[in-house]
Scaffold this active site. Structure first.
Site, PDB file in Angstrom:
ATOM      1  N   GLY A  46      -0.761  -5.221   2.727  1.00  0.00           N
ATOM      2  CA  GLY A  46      -0.851  -4.768   4.109  1.00  0.00           C
ATOM      3  C   GLY A  46      -2.295  -4.481   4.473  1.00  0.00           C
ATOM      4  N   GLN A  51      -8.973  -0.491   9.184  1.00  0.00           N
ATOM      5  CA  GLN A  51      -9.612  -0.727   7.883  1.00  0.00           C
ATOM      6  C   GLN A  51     -10.723  -1.768   7.981  1.00  0.00           C
ATOM      7  OE1 GLN A  51      -5.616  -1.138   5.773  1.00  0.00           O
ATOM      8  NE2 GLN A  51      -6.965  -0.450   4.134  1.00  0.00           N
ATOM      9  N   CYS A  96      -4.580   1.146  -2.241  1.00  0.00           N
ATOM     10  CA  CYS A  96      -5.104   0.883  -0.898  1.00  0.00           C
ATOM     11  C   CYS A  96      -6.388   0.075  -1.003  1.00  0.00           C
ATOM     12  CB  CYS A  96      -5.369   2.223  -0.203  1.00  0.00           C
ATOM     13  SG  CYS A  96      -6.029   2.075   1.460  1.00  0.00           S
ATOM     14  N   LEU A  97      -6.534  -0.928  -0.130  1.00  0.00           N
ATOM     15  CA  LEU A  97      -7.765  -1.730  -0.130  1.00  0.00           C
ATOM     16  C   LEU A  97      -8.992  -0.889   0.212  1.00  0.00           C
ATOM     17  CD1 LEU A  97      -6.522  -5.019   1.619  1.00  0.00           C
ATOM     18  CD2 LEU A  97      -6.869  -4.606  -0.825  1.00  0.00           C
ATOM     19  N   HIS A 138       2.661   3.198   5.045  1.00  0.00           N
ATOM     20  CA  HIS A 138       1.269   3.308   4.586  1.00  0.00           C
ATOM     21  C   HIS A 138       0.302   2.823   5.679  1.00  0.00           C
ATOM     22  CE1 HIS A 138      -1.926   2.946   1.354  1.00  0.00           C
ATOM     23  NE2 HIS A 138      -2.411   2.128   2.274  1.00  0.00           N
ATOM     24  N   GLU A 139       0.601   1.654   6.263  1.00  0.00           N
ATOM     25  CA  GLU A 139      -0.297   1.084   7.279  1.00  0.00           C
ATOM     26  C   GLU A 139      -0.256   1.887   8.586  1.00  0.00           C
ATOM     27  OE1 GLU A 139      -2.500  -0.855   6.223  1.00  0.00           O
ATOM     28  OE2 GLU A 139      -1.488  -1.371   4.352  1.00  0.00           O
ATOM     29  N   HIS A 142      -2.519   4.705   8.385  1.00  0.00           N
ATOM     30  CA  HIS A 142      -3.902   4.302   8.692  1.00  0.00           C
ATOM     31  C   HIS A 142      -4.164   4.358  10.202  1.00  0.00           C
ATOM     32  CE1 HIS A 142      -5.868   3.127   5.006  1.00  0.00           C
ATOM     33  NE2 HIS A 142      -4.859   2.353   4.641  1.00  0.00           N
TER      34      HIS A 142
END
Length: 172
Positions: A46, A51, A96-97, A138-139, A142
């Site tokens: 994702g 991000q 997480c990226l 999760h996204e 963000h």
């Protein structure tokens, strides 16, 4: 298409609240395409627009199939998401990226129902459970300026901060 820079914690942009998308135009389509290339290049499941430094309520999800491969036809482009329902609970080991090489168990809802728009502004409803539910939560966090490490109990949070400082020292 371009691969965009993924912002890393503690970049303050990651704490910004994303704004609703009103224009479903070429700029949005380009952003979605570039986000897909970026997510793919990093082996992500994702990616939220914030991000890559874009403060819009846009996220992508691409859950791998049983063969562990991700297919573009499975890609979900989720714009202006709103939770309609959250049910059950489970713990999931998340990464997480924006916080590379750090994984921790997080409490999440097991099943979700979501209203959102696609790249053309069409209204959709999605039900998800398991990894799909986790990735969406999760996204969306963000988009609201929340990182998964914010959900850690205080001792695990301190451990994360300590590990992060060590990683940052080693990379200098």
């Amino acid at each position: 298409m371009a691969i965009l820079e993924v912002l890393k914690y503690p970049n303050p942009t990651l704490r910004k609240i994303s704004q609703e998308v009103k224009n479903f135009d070429e700029d949005l389509h380009r952003l979605l395409d570039n986000m897909y290339e970026t997510m793919n290049s990093k082996n992500g499941v994702g990616l939220a627009a914030i991000q890559v430094g874009v403060q819009k309520r846009v996220l992508l999800i691409n859950i791998p199939r049983d063969d562990n491969e991700q297919y573009q036809e499975d890609l979900l482009e989720i714009i202006n998401p709103v939770f309609l329902k959250k049910e059950g609970s489970l713990k999931w080991n998340e990464g997480c990226l924006s916080i590379p090489e750090f994984y921790e168990e997080i409490d999440r809802f097991e099943k979700i129902t979501l209203a959102y728009q696609d790249r053309f502004g069409n209204k959709k409803i999605l039900q998800g459970e398991g990894l799909l539910s986790i990735a969406i939560q999760h996204e969306i966090d963000h988009l609201n300026g929340i990182l998964f490490v914010d959900k850690l109990p205080i001792l695990k949070r301190k451990k994360f901060e300590k590990e992060l400082k060590k990683i940052q020292k080693e990379s200098k």
